[in-house]
Design a protein around this motif. Structure first.
Motif, PDB file in Angstrom:
ATOM      1  N   VAL A  50       0.627  -1.318  -0.179  1.00 45.27           N
ATOM      2  CA  VAL A  50       0.377  -0.612  -0.275  1.00 45.27           C
ATOM      3  C   VAL A  50       0.702   1.224  -0.102  1.00 45.27           C
ATOM      4  CG1 VAL A  50      -1.903  -1.016   1.099  1.00 45.27           C
ATOM      5  CG2 VAL A  50      -0.418   0.113   2.438  1.00 45.27           C
ATOM      6  N   ALA A  51       2.188   0.866  -0.007  1.00 42.57           N
ATOM      7  CA  ALA A  51       2.963   2.565   0.791  1.00 42.57           C
ATOM      8  C   ALA A  51       4.097   2.578  -0.325  1.00 42.57           C
ATOM      9  CB  ALA A  51       3.649   2.782   1.811  1.00 42.57           C
ATOM     10  N   LYS A  52       4.096   1.449  -1.672  1.00 39.98           N
ATOM     11  CA  LYS A  52       4.897   1.205  -2.499  1.00 39.98           C
ATOM     12  C   LYS A  52       5.283   3.062  -2.989  1.00 39.98           C
ATOM     13  CE  LYS A  52       1.663  -0.929  -6.196  1.00 39.98           C
ATOM     14  NZ  LYS A  52       1.208  -1.832  -6.685  1.00 39.98           N
ATOM     15  N   ASN A  53       4.090   3.584  -3.534  1.00 37.83           N
ATOM     16  CA  ASN A  53       4.437   4.855  -3.847  1.00 37.83           C
ATOM     17  C   ASN A  53       5.374   6.083  -3.008  1.00 37.83           C
ATOM     18  OD1 ASN A  53       3.047   3.663  -6.408  1.00 37.83           O
ATOM     19  ND2 ASN A  53       1.531   4.307  -5.866  1.00 37.83           N
ATOM     20  N   ILE A  54       5.434   5.720  -2.014  1.00 35.87           N
ATOM     21  CA  ILE A  54       5.948   6.876  -0.700  1.00 35.87           C
ATOM     22  C   ILE A  54       7.581   6.509  -0.212  1.00 35.87           C
ATOM     23  CG2 ILE A  54       3.975   7.563  -0.065  1.00 35.87           C
ATOM     24  CD1 ILE A  54       3.746   6.890   2.116  1.00 35.87           C
ATOM     25  N   LEU A  55       7.576   4.634  -0.217  1.00 35.93           N
ATOM     26  CA  LEU A  55       8.857   4.101   0.176  1.00 35.93           C
ATOM     27  C   LEU A  55       9.975   4.549  -1.194  1.00 35.93           C
ATOM     28  CD1 LEU A  55       7.242   0.884   1.553  1.00 35.93           C
ATOM     29  CD2 LEU A  55       7.763   3.126   2.621  1.00 35.93           C
ATOM     30  N   ASP A  56      10.219   5.596  -1.396  1.00 36.22           N
ATOM     31  CA  ASP A  56      11.332   5.463  -2.724  1.00 36.22           C
ATOM     32  C   ASP A  56      13.250   5.606  -2.279  1.00 36.22           C
ATOM     33  OD1 ASP A  56      11.433   7.655  -0.407  1.00 36.22           O
ATOM     34  OD2 ASP A  56      10.511   9.700  -1.876  1.00 36.22           O
ATOM     35  N   VAL A  57      13.251   5.355  -0.707  1.00 30.86           N
ATOM     36  CA  VAL A  57      14.536   5.757   0.254  1.00 30.86           C
ATOM     37  C   VAL A  57      14.098   4.288   0.259  1.00 30.86           C
ATOM     38  CG1 VAL A  57      16.464   6.337   1.746  1.00 30.86           C
ATOM     39  CG2 VAL A  57      14.580   7.817   1.265  1.00 30.86           C
ATOM     40  N   PRO A  58      16.025   3.773   0.482  1.00 32.14           N
ATOM     41  CA  PRO A  58      16.099   1.692   0.121  1.00 32.14           C
ATOM     42  C   PRO A  58      15.411   1.743   1.211  1.00 32.14           C
ATOM     43  CG  PRO A  58      17.381   3.096  -1.644  1.00 32.14           C
ATOM     44  CD  PRO A  58      16.891   3.967  -0.706  1.00 32.14           C
ATOM     45  N   TYR A  59      16.541   2.034   2.522  1.00 31.87           N
ATOM     46  CA  TYR A  59      15.836   1.581   3.348  1.00 31.87           C
ATOM     47  C   TYR A  59      14.702   1.535   4.141  1.00 31.87           C
ATOM     48  CZ  TYR A  59      15.387   6.232   6.075  1.00 31.87           C
ATOM     49  OH  TYR A  59      15.019   7.374   6.129  1.00 31.87           O
ATOM     50  N   MET A  60      14.081   2.155   3.855  1.00 38.92           N
ATOM     51  CA  MET A  60      12.943   2.109   3.853  1.00 38.92           C
ATOM     52  C   MET A  60      11.773   0.799   3.541  1.00 38.92           C
ATOM     53  SD  MET A  60      11.190   6.273   3.936  1.00 38.92           S
ATOM     54  CE  MET A  60      12.162   8.191   5.055  1.00 38.92           C
ATOM     55  N   ARG A  61      12.182   0.902   2.037  1.00 39.22           N
ATOM     56  CA  ARG A  61      11.275  -0.677   2.026  1.00 39.22           C
ATOM     57  C   ARG A  61      12.559  -2.061   2.825  1.00 39.22           C
ATOM     58  NH1 ARG A  61      12.432   2.339  -2.690  1.00 39.22           N
ATOM     59  NH2 ARG A  61      14.137   1.664  -3.043  1.00 39.22           N
ATOM     60  N   SER A  62      12.780  -1.621   4.227  1.00 39.64           N
ATOM     61  CA  SER A  62      13.011  -2.879   4.320  1.00 39.64           C
ATOM     62  C   SER A  62      12.502  -3.594   5.610  1.00 39.64           C
ATOM     63  CB  SER A  62      15.286  -2.759   5.172  1.00 39.64           C
ATOM     64  OG  SER A  62      14.703  -1.628   6.247  1.00 39.64           O
ATOM     65  N   ASN A  63      12.260  -4.570   6.183  1.00 35.96           N
ATOM     66  CA  ASN A  63      11.210  -5.102   7.226  1.00 35.96           C
ATOM     67  C   ASN A  63      11.994  -4.119   8.397  1.00 35.96           C
ATOM     68  OD1 ASN A  63      10.607  -6.417   4.965  1.00 35.96           O
ATOM     69  ND2 ASN A  63      11.599  -8.579   6.523  1.00 35.96           N
ATOM     70  N   LYS A  64      13.580  -4.198   8.632  1.00 38.10           N
ATOM     71  CA  LYS A  64      13.845  -3.752   9.989  1.00 38.10           C
ATOM     72  C   LYS A  64      13.315  -2.479  10.405  1.00 38.10           C
ATOM     73  CE  LYS A  64      17.463  -2.622  12.777  1.00 38.10           C
ATOM     74  NZ  LYS A  64      19.693  -2.406  12.622  1.00 38.10           N
ATOM     75  N   TYR A  65      13.180  -1.903   8.528  1.00 39.36           N
ATOM     76  CA  TYR A  65      12.780   0.183   9.151  1.00 39.36           C
ATOM     77  C   TYR A  65      11.158  -0.282   8.907  1.00 39.36           C
ATOM     78  CZ  TYR A  65      10.915   4.544   7.948  1.00 39.36           C
ATOM     79  OH  TYR A  65      10.619   5.933   7.830  1.00 39.36           O
ATOM     80  N   LEU A  66      10.624  -0.680   8.602  1.00 35.70           N
ATOM     81  CA  LEU A  66       8.822  -1.284   8.682  1.00 35.70           C
ATOM     82  C   LEU A  66       8.574  -1.814   9.696  1.00 35.70           C
ATOM     83  CD1 LEU A  66       8.332  -1.683   4.853  1.00 35.70           C
ATOM     84  CD2 LEU A  66       7.949   0.384   5.958  1.00 35.70           C
ATOM     85  N   ILE A  67       9.288  -2.252  10.764  1.00 33.50           N
ATOM     86  CA  ILE A  67       8.581  -3.382  11.743  1.00 33.50           C
ATOM     87  C   ILE A  67       8.336  -1.980  12.937  1.00 33.50           C
ATOM     88  CG2 ILE A  67      11.181  -3.636  12.403  1.00 33.50           C
ATOM     89  CD1 ILE A  67       7.516  -5.608  12.976  1.00 33.50           C
ATOM     90  N   ASN A  68       9.039  -1.194  13.277  1.00 31.46           N
ATOM     91  CA  ASN A  68       8.769  -0.700  14.377  1.00 31.46           C
ATOM     92  C   ASN A  68       6.753   0.634  13.773  1.00 31.46           C
ATOM     93  OD1 ASN A  68      10.681  -0.943  15.801  1.00 31.46           O
ATOM     94  ND2 ASN A  68      11.876   0.906  15.186  1.00 31.46           N
ATOM     95  N   TRP A  69       6.738   0.516  12.660  1.00 29.34           N
ATOM     96  CA  TRP A  69       6.006   1.688  12.627  1.00 29.34           C
ATOM     97  C   TRP A  69       4.553   0.341  12.369  1.00 29.34           C
ATOM     98  CZ3 TRP A  69       5.172   6.486  10.672  1.00 29.34           C
ATOM     99  CH2 TRP A  69       6.687   6.827  10.804  1.00 29.34           C
TER     100      TRP A  69
END
Length: 279
Positions: A50-69
């Motif tokens: 759902v957020a594929k259009n806004i995850l425009d920085v490479p690390y933001m597409r990682s599980n480690k980044y997204l798990i806290n959200w």
């Protein structure tokens, strides 16, 4: 009793496997549980979609980044997405794409923070010399750039945490030198709301402990007003201590080696580290 050679080797293998299992469990515990449950993995996959259009920085597409959200809004994926979208809009409106290319050396010298290193669990430790900041002066001279500097510093600390083995880190705010005139004006108070509030909303669950040392009574009162507006998680991480170093020093040193901390943060490092100079 003597075991046959074959049984002895088998026993060694079993013990070795068990040791690895125990070590892995300890690492997971000490790094605030980076291991994902099946449900969390599915939620992350949905959020990526759902957020594929806004995850425009490479690390933001990682599980480690997204798990806290995900963990910050465990029962509602849409809430997690809306919070992420709000942060993405903030990044775009404030030019985060170029913030690392700007020269912040003067600001970081006059309004120092530092990334000390890692605690005993391998997690990042950052310190802010808030009491030495001439906050009122900065807000009179150039408030927009001052807030941008705070965003730059927050990004640097987050990236250090992201590059570690942990999901979060320890922040130590040293309020020694805090005065009502320089730090207690209405605009000055908005600085601390901006700083702590951004950690809460832009970097969910990035704080393991937010330790305030040399805290004057008036700042404790400010925190009591601010805490109801923070997430329950972030609110639970805040610890405040007064000017008695014999109270907070042992607490900090039980988590962090004194060798990486300067004297004013309870360590043994004699040379004061003024700031993290990364740009």
């Amino acid at each position: 009793m003597h075991l046959p050679t074959s049984q002895f080797y088998i026993l060694c293998i079993v013990i070795g496997i068990r040791f690895v299992e125990i070590k892995s469990a300890l690492i997971a515990k000490n790094t605030t549980d980076i291991l994902l449950t099946e449900h969390e993995s599915k939620q992350i996959a949905k959020l990526k979609d759902v957020a594929k259009n806004i995850l425009d920085v490479p690390y933001m597409r990682s599980n480690k980044y997204l798990i806290n959200w995900i963990r910050d809004s465990p029962t509602d994926l849409n809430v997690a997405y809306q919070k992420l979208l709000k942060y993405w809009n903030y990044r775009k409106e404030n030019g985060f794409d170029t913030i690392q290319n700007e020269d912040w050396s003067v600001w970081s010298k006059n309004y120092p923070y530092t990334i000390f290193g890692k605690d005993f669990n391998g997690c990042t430790v950052a310190g802010l010399y808030v009491g030495s900041w001439e906050t009122r002066k900065a807000l009179i001279a150039n408030p927009k750039e001052f807030y941008r500097y705070l965003d730059w510093a927050s990004e640097n600390v987050y990236k250090a945490i992201y590059d570690s083995s942990c999901l979060n880190g320890t922040f130590i705010l040293n309020l020694n030198g805090y005065s009502v005139r320089e730090h207690g004006c209405l605009q000055c108070i908005s600085t601390y709301v901006h700083l702590i509030g951004n950690l809460d909303t832009h970097y969910p669950r990035v704080v393991n402990k937010l330790i305030c040392i040399n805290t004057p009574r008036i700042f404790k009162q400010l925190l009591r007003v601010l805490i109801p507006f923070l997430s329950p998680y972030t609110a639970s991480t805040i610890e405040t201590y007064g000017h008695d170093g014999s109270e907070w020093g042992p607490i900090i040193r039980s988590k962090i080696s004194p060798e990486i901390l300067p004297l004013e943060f309870g360590g043994t490092k004699k040379k004061k580290v003024l700031s993290d100079q990364r740009k």
